[in-house]
Design a protein around this motif. Sequence first.
Motif, PDB file in Angstrom:
ATOM      1  N   GLU A   1       6.985 -58.328 -36.110  1.00 10.13           N
ATOM      2  CA  GLU A   1       6.755 -58.267 -37.553  1.00 10.13           C
ATOM      3  C   GLU A   1       7.587 -57.163 -38.199  1.00 10.13           C
ATOM      4  N   ASN A   2       7.771 -56.083 -37.455  1.00  7.10           N
ATOM      5  CA  ASN A   2       8.586 -54.982 -37.957  1.00  7.10           C
ATOM      6  C   ASN A   2      10.039 -55.418 -38.132  1.00  7.10           C
ATOM      7  N   MET A   3      10.529 -56.161 -37.156  1.00  9.48           N
ATOM      8  CA  MET A   3      11.900 -56.673 -37.243  1.00  9.48           C
ATOM      9  C   MET A   3      12.045 -57.643 -38.415  1.00  9.48           C
ATOM     10  N   LYS A   4      11.067 -58.516 -38.548  1.00  9.29           N
ATOM     11  CA  LYS A   4      11.136 -59.497 -39.631  1.00  9.29           C
ATOM     12  C   LYS A   4      11.066 -58.797 -40.992  1.00  9.29           C
ATOM     13  N   ALA A   5      10.150 -57.825 -41.111  1.00 11.88           N
ATOM     14  CA  ALA A   5      10.018 -57.094 -42.376  1.00 11.88           C
ATOM     15  C   ALA A   5      11.306 -56.352 -42.707  1.00 11.88           C
ATOM     16  N   SER A   6      11.918 -55.782 -41.672  1.00  9.70           N
ATOM     17  CA  SER A   6      13.187 -55.081 -41.882  1.00  9.70           C
ATOM     18  C   SER A   6      14.280 -56.057 -42.303  1.00  9.70           C
ATOM     19  N   SER A   7      14.357 -57.182 -41.605  1.00  6.94           N
ATOM     20  CA  SER A   7      15.382 -58.186 -41.931  1.00  6.94           C
ATOM     21  C   SER A   7      15.208 -58.710 -43.355  1.00  6.94           C
ATOM     22  N   ASP A   8      13.950 -58.992 -43.708  1.00  5.14           N
ATOM     23  CA  ASP A   8      13.689 -59.522 -45.043  1.00  5.14           C
ATOM     24  C   ASP A   8      14.064 -58.498 -46.124  1.00  5.14           C
ATOM     25  N   ARG A   9      13.694 -57.235 -45.881  1.00  4.32           N
ATOM     26  CA  ARG A   9      14.013 -56.209 -46.880  1.00  4.32           C
ATOM     27  C   ARG A   9      15.515 -56.005 -46.995  1.00  4.32           C
ATOM     28  N   CYS A  10      16.193 -55.936 -45.853  1.00  6.85           N
ATOM     29  CA  CYS A  10      17.635 -55.703 -45.866  1.00  6.85           C
ATOM     30  C   CYS A  10      18.375 -56.865 -46.512  1.00  6.85           C
ATOM     31  N   SER A  11      17.933 -58.061 -46.203  1.00  2.23           N
ATOM     32  CA  SER A  11      18.567 -59.243 -46.801  1.00  2.23           C
ATOM     33  C   SER A  11      18.382 -59.237 -48.314  1.00  2.23           C
ATOM     34  N   ALA A  12      17.173 -58.871 -48.758  1.00  2.29           N
ATOM     35  CA  ALA A  12      16.909 -58.812 -50.199  1.00  2.29           C
ATOM     36  C   ALA A  12      17.753 -57.720 -50.860  1.00  2.29           C
ATOM     37  N   LEU A  13      17.889 -56.576 -50.190  1.00  5.07           N
ATOM     38  CA  LEU A  13      18.712 -55.488 -50.726  1.00  5.07           C
ATOM     39  C   LEU A  13      20.173 -55.901 -50.838  1.00  5.07           C
ATOM     40  N   LEU A  14      20.685 -56.511 -49.804  1.00  2.41           N
ATOM     41  CA  LEU A  14      22.083 -56.940 -49.806  1.00  2.41           C
ATOM     42  C   LEU A  14      22.339 -57.970 -50.905  1.00  2.41           C
ATOM     43  N   LYS A  15      21.393 -58.863 -51.066  1.00  3.31           N
ATOM     44  CA  LYS A  15      21.553 -59.881 -52.120  1.00  3.31           C
ATOM     45  C   LYS A  15      21.589 -59.225 -53.498  1.00  3.31           C
ATOM     46  N   GLU A  16      20.701 -58.215 -53.666  1.00  2.00           N
ATOM     47  CA  GLU A  16      20.653 -57.523 -54.950  1.00  2.00           C
ATOM     48  C   GLU A  16      21.890 -56.647 -55.176  1.00  2.00           C
ATOM     49  N   ILE A  17      22.285 -55.882 -54.176  1.00  2.00           N
ATOM     50  CA  ILE A  17      23.383 -54.916 -54.322  1.00  2.00           C
ATOM     51  C   ILE A  17      24.745 -55.601 -54.402  1.00  2.00           C
ATOM     52  N   PHE A  18      24.933 -56.646 -53.604  1.00  3.89           N
ATOM     53  CA  PHE A  18      26.252 -57.298 -53.528  1.00  3.89           C
ATOM     54  C   PHE A  18      26.366 -58.510 -54.449  1.00  3.89           C
ATOM     55  N   HIS A  19      25.335 -58.720 -55.255  1.00  6.52           N
ATOM     56  CA  HIS A  19      25.361 -59.894 -56.134  1.00  6.52           C
ATOM     57  C   HIS A  19      26.551 -59.853 -57.098  1.00  6.52           C
ATOM     58  N   SER A  20      26.765 -58.710 -57.731  1.00  7.34           N
ATOM     59  CA  SER A  20      27.874 -58.602 -58.698  1.00  7.34           C
ATOM     60  C   SER A  20      29.227 -58.780 -58.013  1.00  7.34           C
ATOM     61  N   LEU A  21      29.345 -58.270 -56.779  1.00  2.00           N
ATOM     62  CA  LEU A  21      30.595 -58.421 -56.028  1.00  2.00           C
ATOM     63  C   LEU A  21      30.885 -59.896 -55.759  1.00  2.00           C
ATOM     64  N   GLU A  22      29.875 -60.609 -55.336  1.00  2.00           N
ATOM     65  CA  GLU A  22      30.074 -62.022 -55.033  1.00  2.00           C
ATOM     66  C   GLU A  22      30.465 -62.803 -56.290  1.00  2.00           C
ATOM     67  N   GLU A  23      29.871 -62.444 -57.427  1.00  2.00           N
ATOM     68  CA  GLU A  23      30.239 -63.103 -58.686  1.00  2.00           C
ATOM     69  C   GLU A  23      31.692 -62.814 -59.052  1.00  2.00           C
ATOM     70  N   ASP A  24      32.105 -61.551 -58.833  1.00  3.23           N
ATOM     71  CA  ASP A  24      33.498 -61.180 -59.128  1.00  3.23           C
ATOM     72  C   ASP A  24      34.461 -61.934 -58.228  1.00  3.23           C
ATOM     73  N   ILE A  25      34.092 -62.113 -56.964  1.00  2.00           N
ATOM     74  CA  ILE A  25      34.958 -62.868 -56.038  1.00  2.00           C
ATOM     75  C   ILE A  25      35.096 -64.300 -56.516  1.00  2.00           C
ATOM     76  N   LYS A  26      33.972 -64.894 -56.939  1.00  2.00           N
ATOM     77  CA  LYS A  26      34.024 -66.274 -57.432  1.00  2.00           C
ATOM     78  C   LYS A  26      34.901 -66.383 -58.677  1.00  2.00           C
ATOM     79  N   GLN A  27      34.886 -65.333 -59.511  1.00  2.00           N
ATOM     80  CA  GLN A  27      35.678 -65.351 -60.739  1.00  2.00           C
ATOM     81  C   GLN A  27      37.140 -64.992 -60.496  1.00  2.00           C
ATOM     82  N   GLY A  28      37.473 -64.660 -59.265  1.00  2.00           N
ATOM     83  CA  GLY A  28      38.866 -64.342 -58.931  1.00  2.00           C
ATOM     84  C   GLY A  28      39.305 -62.960 -59.344  1.00  2.00           C
ATOM     85  N   VAL A  29      38.342 -62.062 -59.534  1.00  2.00           N
ATOM     86  CA  VAL A  29      38.670 -60.707 -59.977  1.00  2.00           C
ATOM     87  C   VAL A  29      39.583 -60.007 -58.977  1.00  2.00           C
TER      88      VAL A  29
END
Length: 604
Positions: free
Chosen positions: A410-438
């Motif tokens: 459960e600790n591993m899953k909780a860590s994975s879920d939190r990290c995945s959510a953080l990465l999605k939140e933090i890198f969201h703008s980067l991924e949008e910029d990549i899609k826009q060809g920035v």
Amino acid sequence: MASDIHMPGPVCLIENTNTQLVVNPEALKILSAITQPVVVVAIVGLYRTGKSYLMNKLAGQQKGFSLGSTVQSHTKGIWMWCVPHPKKPNYTLVLLDTEGLGDVEKGDNQNDSWIFALAILLSSTFVYNSMGTINQQAMDQLQTASKSEARLVFKNQYVTELTDKIRAKSSPDANEVEDSADFVSFFPDFVWTLRDFPLDLEVDGQPISADEYLQNSLKLKQGTSPKDKNFNLPRLCIRKFFPKKKCFIFHQPTDWRKLRLLETMHDDQLDPEFVQQTADFCSYIFSKSKVKTLSGGIQVNGPRLETLVLTYVDAISSGDLPCMENAVLALAQIENSAAVQKAMTHYDQQMAQKVQLPTETLQELLDLHMASEKEAIEVFTKNSFKDVDQLFQKELADQLAIRRDHFCNENMKASSDRCSALLKEIFHSLEEDIKQGVYSIPGGYHLLMQTMNELKKKYFQEPRKGIQSEEVLHAYLSSKESVIDAILHTDQTLTEKEKEIEVQRVVAESAEAAAKMLEEMQKENQQMMEVKEKSFQEHLKQLTEKGEKERAQLMAEHERALSLKLQEQTMLLKEGFQDESRQLQREIKDLKYKMERRNSCILI
């Protein structure tokens, strides 16, 4: 009911109907609610000898147990009255009134034997009530009743029928006969109450106490004739089996014509000496009667007494002999199973209070687990006893290991879920910029690397990501390798050499990250191995400590039995019974040998 028992009157505990003994569920329900240790006082004797009157006095009531006023026996089976102990605030007094022995209406003494046996087995103080003096008739009546108790074997000399109805051990060795030491450990204290006593307590013109009168009455008669053996047999039974003996005499309470009104009469209407004698009896019972205790120093409470009642009556109903050892083992099965559940409940409560997933490191979680596990083992150790082959402790260890692994997952899953959510939140703008060809412009690769490094730094600054932080980030970056590689190769400001160097750098970083994760996995595996070893050592430590305490208790019981045997041998020598003394000396030698063997055993 733990501290406030309210029983307005007695209830039938064991019904005796049609020569069958049946346990009353209502009485068991009352016992199951009593969490305090119980002092159990049982009374037996011929019918119409005033047993119930004494029990009502112990209950502090004028009425309750049926006295009856005719030649018929009123009490059938065993009746129970649980009251707060008048002298011990944290204890419960359980009074057991039995049906009168020798009732001519029954025509069969078999049930008398079982009632007598159950009174012995269930009580911590056993009161034998009889009329008149201690004479051979009284002894014979006791011997007839005590056919249910146990067998006294004097190495082929004296064999009573006492173990025709009770065993101390479930399967004694083929060459080992149960002797009095086996029974002394669980037999109750013995109180003989003599009603309507007609004599003066004197010997050779000198006053003696009731206890001295009993002691004199238990003296043996020299001789080997059948008549002498019959005379000595019941006396040997009492002397051998009961660790503590007491005697009370009672004068007639009132004129015999008023006896049928006894439960309605107040003390000032009764003979003053009888009133004082009754008060002395009650005072002794209240102050001297011990808690019902099983072999190993196990104090009996209501639920434990309930189990003993069921176990003994079931054995009788199935045609077996009620056995103390089997009863204790049956009780241990129930309580050890409950002890495992209590321990696991405590563990879950502690972990729920202390653990917040995900933990920053595996060691943090394991430390919390080990602290909670230690407390859980302590809870189990406190509530368990006679865990044969440590089966229940092994079950506890298995359940704790399962819980530990569950928390780790459960600790591993909780860590994975939190990290995945953080990465999605933090890198969201980067991924949008990549899609826009920035970043698909000259110099875009360096701009992309700069942005990614800033975002990774932000990611690492976030707290409580847990043990999957590196692995989830590595997996995320690996999923973007094709996009990053495309931006690298289309960046016109970079030379081919620079692109090649950059590819090598990325590969090296990836390899370094993989090596770091492998090292972390090895570290975590080592931590898991260490916590398993610590868990084993904690179980072993507490098991050893408890084993030492149990062994000390067992040795104390053997010492007590040895002391009683030595006292009895001394008395036999004084009375001139050389053969019996020599036989008892052999029993003492055997008991000492058993003690030495037990003392040399090391619990592992």
